[in-house]
Write a protein that holds these residues in place. Structure first.
Motif, PDB file in Angstrom:
ATOM      1  N   HIS A  29       9.481  -3.864  59.499  1.00 23.39           N
ATOM      2  CA  HIS A  29       9.648  -3.575  60.869  1.00 23.39           C
ATOM      3  C   HIS A  29      10.172  -2.633  61.140  1.00 23.39           C
ATOM      4  N   PHE A  30       9.214  -1.366  61.597  1.00 24.08           N
ATOM      5  CA  PHE A  30       9.599  -0.301  62.546  1.00 24.08           C
ATOM      6  C   PHE A  30       8.444  -0.248  63.655  1.00 24.08           C
ATOM      7  N   GLY A  31       9.944  -0.794  64.587  1.00 25.54           N
ATOM      8  CA  GLY A  31       8.772  -0.800  65.932  1.00 25.54           C
ATOM      9  C   GLY A  31       7.892  -1.741  65.600  1.00 25.54           C
ATOM     10  N   PRO A  68      25.029  15.453  60.636  1.00 28.89           N
ATOM     11  CA  PRO A  68      25.341  14.590  61.528  1.00 28.89           C
ATOM     12  C   PRO A  68      23.973  14.583  62.168  1.00 28.89           C
ATOM     13  N   HIS A  69      22.600  14.107  62.027  1.00 23.15           N
ATOM     14  CA  HIS A  69      21.499  13.787  62.118  1.00 23.15           C
ATOM     15  C   HIS A  69      21.177  13.238  61.410  1.00 23.15           C
ATOM     16  N   SER A  70      22.202  11.869  61.492  1.00 22.52           N
ATOM     17  CA  SER A  70      21.635  10.408  61.368  1.00 22.52           C
ATOM     18  C   SER A  70      20.590   9.645  61.549  1.00 22.52           C
ATOM     19  N   LEU A  71      19.902   9.289  60.579  1.00 21.93           N
ATOM     20  CA  LEU A  71      18.937   8.018  60.524  1.00 21.93           C
ATOM     21  C   LEU A  71      19.336   7.063  61.276  1.00 21.93           C
ATOM     22  N   HIS A  72      20.345   6.718  60.615  1.00 20.55           N
ATOM     23  CA  HIS A  72      20.977   5.449  60.934  1.00 20.55           C
ATOM     24  C   HIS A  72      21.311   5.514  62.545  1.00 20.55           C
ATOM     25  N   LYS A  73      21.947   6.170  63.413  1.00 23.21           N
ATOM     26  CA  LYS A  73      21.334   6.219  65.048  1.00 23.21           C
ATOM     27  C   LYS A  73      20.079   6.094  65.455  1.00 23.21           C
ATOM     28  N   VAL A  74      19.030   6.548  64.907  1.00 22.92           N
ATOM     29  CA  VAL A  74      17.498   6.035  65.705  1.00 22.92           C
ATOM     30  C   VAL A  74      17.709   4.853  66.565  1.00 22.92           C
ATOM     31  N   LYS A  75      17.103   5.131  67.072  1.00 22.10           N
ATOM     32  CA  LYS A  75      16.839   3.663  68.076  1.00 22.10           C
ATOM     33  C   LYS A  75      15.630   2.893  67.969  1.00 22.10           C
ATOM     34  N   SER A  76      15.662   1.641  67.950  1.00 21.80           N
ATOM     35  CA  SER A  76      14.099   0.311  66.910  1.00 21.80           C
ATOM     36  C   SER A  76      13.406   0.985  67.627  1.00 21.80           C
ATOM     37  N   SER A  77      13.319   1.489  69.009  1.00 21.20           N
ATOM     38  CA  SER A  77      11.718   1.894  69.387  1.00 21.20           C
ATOM     39  C   SER A  77      11.173   2.809  68.547  1.00 21.20           C
ATOM     40  N   GLY A 163      16.219  14.290  46.220  1.00 18.41           N
ATOM     41  CA  GLY A 163      17.659  13.875  45.432  1.00 18.41           C
ATOM     42  C   GLY A 163      17.938  13.440  46.505  1.00 18.41           C
ATOM     43  N   GLU A 164      17.749  13.343  48.704  1.00 19.44           N
ATOM     44  CA  GLU A 164      18.393  12.564  48.977  1.00 19.44           C
ATOM     45  C   GLU A 164      17.798  10.821  49.748  1.00 19.44           C
ATOM     46  N   LEU A 165      16.144  10.977  48.904  1.00 20.98           N
ATOM     47  CA  LEU A 165      15.918  10.017  48.825  1.00 20.98           C
ATOM     48  C   LEU A 165      16.133   8.328  49.119  1.00 20.98           C
ATOM     49  N   ASP A 166      17.251   8.696  48.400  1.00 23.15           N
ATOM     50  CA  ASP A 166      18.443   7.101  48.743  1.00 23.15           C
ATOM     51  C   ASP A 166      18.431   6.857  49.693  1.00 23.15           C
ATOM     52  N   ILE A 167      19.224   8.230  50.857  1.00 17.59           N
ATOM     53  CA  ILE A 167      19.430   8.036  52.036  1.00 17.59           C
ATOM     54  C   ILE A 167      18.380   7.469  53.104  1.00 17.59           C
ATOM     55  N   LEU A 168      16.908   7.441  52.429  1.00 16.28           N
ATOM     56  CA  LEU A 168      15.835   7.386  53.178  1.00 16.28           C
ATOM     57  C   LEU A 168      15.745   5.945  52.930  1.00 16.28           C
ATOM     58  N   LEU A 169      15.792   5.325  51.641  1.00 15.43           N
ATOM     59  CA  LEU A 169      15.509   3.754  51.855  1.00 15.43           C
ATOM     60  C   LEU A 169      16.810   3.193  52.084  1.00 15.43           C
ATOM     61  N   ASP A 170      17.786   3.509  52.157  1.00 19.42           N
ATOM     62  CA  ASP A 170      19.356   3.075  52.359  1.00 19.42           C
ATOM     63  C   ASP A 170      18.663   2.612  54.379  1.00 19.42           C
ATOM     64  N   TRP A 171      18.589   3.343  54.312  1.00 18.42           N
ATOM     65  CA  TRP A 171      18.337   3.790  56.312  1.00 18.42           C
ATOM     66  C   TRP A 171      17.029   2.528  56.246  1.00 18.42           C
ATOM     67  N   MET A 172      15.942   3.049  56.179  1.00 20.08           N
ATOM     68  CA  MET A 172      14.973   1.456  55.684  1.00 20.08           C
ATOM     69  C   MET A 172      15.578   0.459  55.408  1.00 20.08           C
ATOM     70  N   GLU A 173      16.064   0.489  54.376  1.00 20.52           N
ATOM     71  CA  GLU A 173      16.610  -1.650  54.245  1.00 20.52           C
ATOM     72  C   GLU A 173      17.271  -2.067  55.203  1.00 20.52           C
ATOM     73  N   LYS A 174      17.819  -1.292  55.478  1.00 16.40           N
ATOM     74  CA  LYS A 174      18.776  -1.564  56.643  1.00 16.40           C
ATOM     75  C   LYS A 174      18.028  -1.848  58.910  1.00 16.40           C
ATOM     76  N   SER A 175      17.418  -1.084  58.408  1.00 11.11           N
ATOM     77  CA  SER A 175      16.331  -1.196  59.741  1.00 11.11           C
ATOM     78  C   SER A 175      15.686  -2.293  59.775  1.00 11.11           C
ATOM     79  N   ARG A 176      15.124  -3.213  58.905  1.00  9.04           N
ATOM     80  CA  ARG A 176      14.699  -4.252  57.969  1.00  9.04           C
ATOM     81  C   ARG A 176      14.582  -5.356  58.851  1.00  9.04           C
TER      82      ARG A 176
END
Length: 176
Positions: A29-31, A68-77, A163-176
């Protein structure tokens, strides 16, 4: 009219099967957007090549996706928009420039790229239906990611992003 209930039953089962995710797929679920994708397949492909790809990264002090521009701080909207933009970034910029002399690695990259392309199409449909609005935060995060990417030569930037794909995949799974 005798066949009507049977037809209705067949039609219902047919619709149910078509909307069910395939084996290994998960719903994200992305928004307002819901997208199924095979995270297991993508993770397995990435895990198989991660050490090889990361060993090609000559600049370990810079990150394209993380703090410092972490995806983890992106609002759900904003998650739908930034996810769509990141999948577009990976499909249009990253995967095109990730080629190695190792055919196994290239096949895994191609498999991951195909998964991203499929997911981007699904997100694009939702995005086009105006279910996916881009806020200022997601626009700024993407600008920073692109600036980090474009600050390097194309091949180095692509390998670093892969090489940083795991950062994106982790973020996606946490925001699921």
């Amino acid at each position: 009219m005798r066949g009507s209930p049977l037809f209705l039953c067949f039609f219902s089962v047919s619709c149910w099967v078509n909307f069910m995710p395939t084996a290994g797929d998960r719903i994200f679920h992305f928004g307002a957007c819901r997208v199924s994708m095979s995270m297991t397949e993508i993770r397995a492909g990435f895990t198989a090549i991660k050490a090889n790809i990361q060993s090609r990264d000559p600049i370990r002090t810079l990150s394209i996706l993380s703090h410092p521009h972490s995806l983890h701080k992106v609002k759900s909207s904003d998650r739908c928009c930034i996810t769509y933009q990141l999948f577009t970034f990976y499909v249009d910029k990253v995967f095109k420039h990730c080629r190695t002399e190792d055919s196994f690695v290239n096949r895994k990259i191609s498999s991951i790229a195909n998964s991203f392309l499929s997911t981007r199409r699904k997100l694009g449909q939702c995005h086009e239906q105006n279910n996916c609005m881009c806020g200022e935060e997601s626009t700024e995060k993407l600008k920073q990611i692109l600036a980090n990417y474009e600050g390097l030569n194309v091949t180095s930037a692509a390998m670093k992003s892969l090489g940083e794909l795991d950062i994106l995949l982790d973020w996606m799974e946490k925001s699921r």
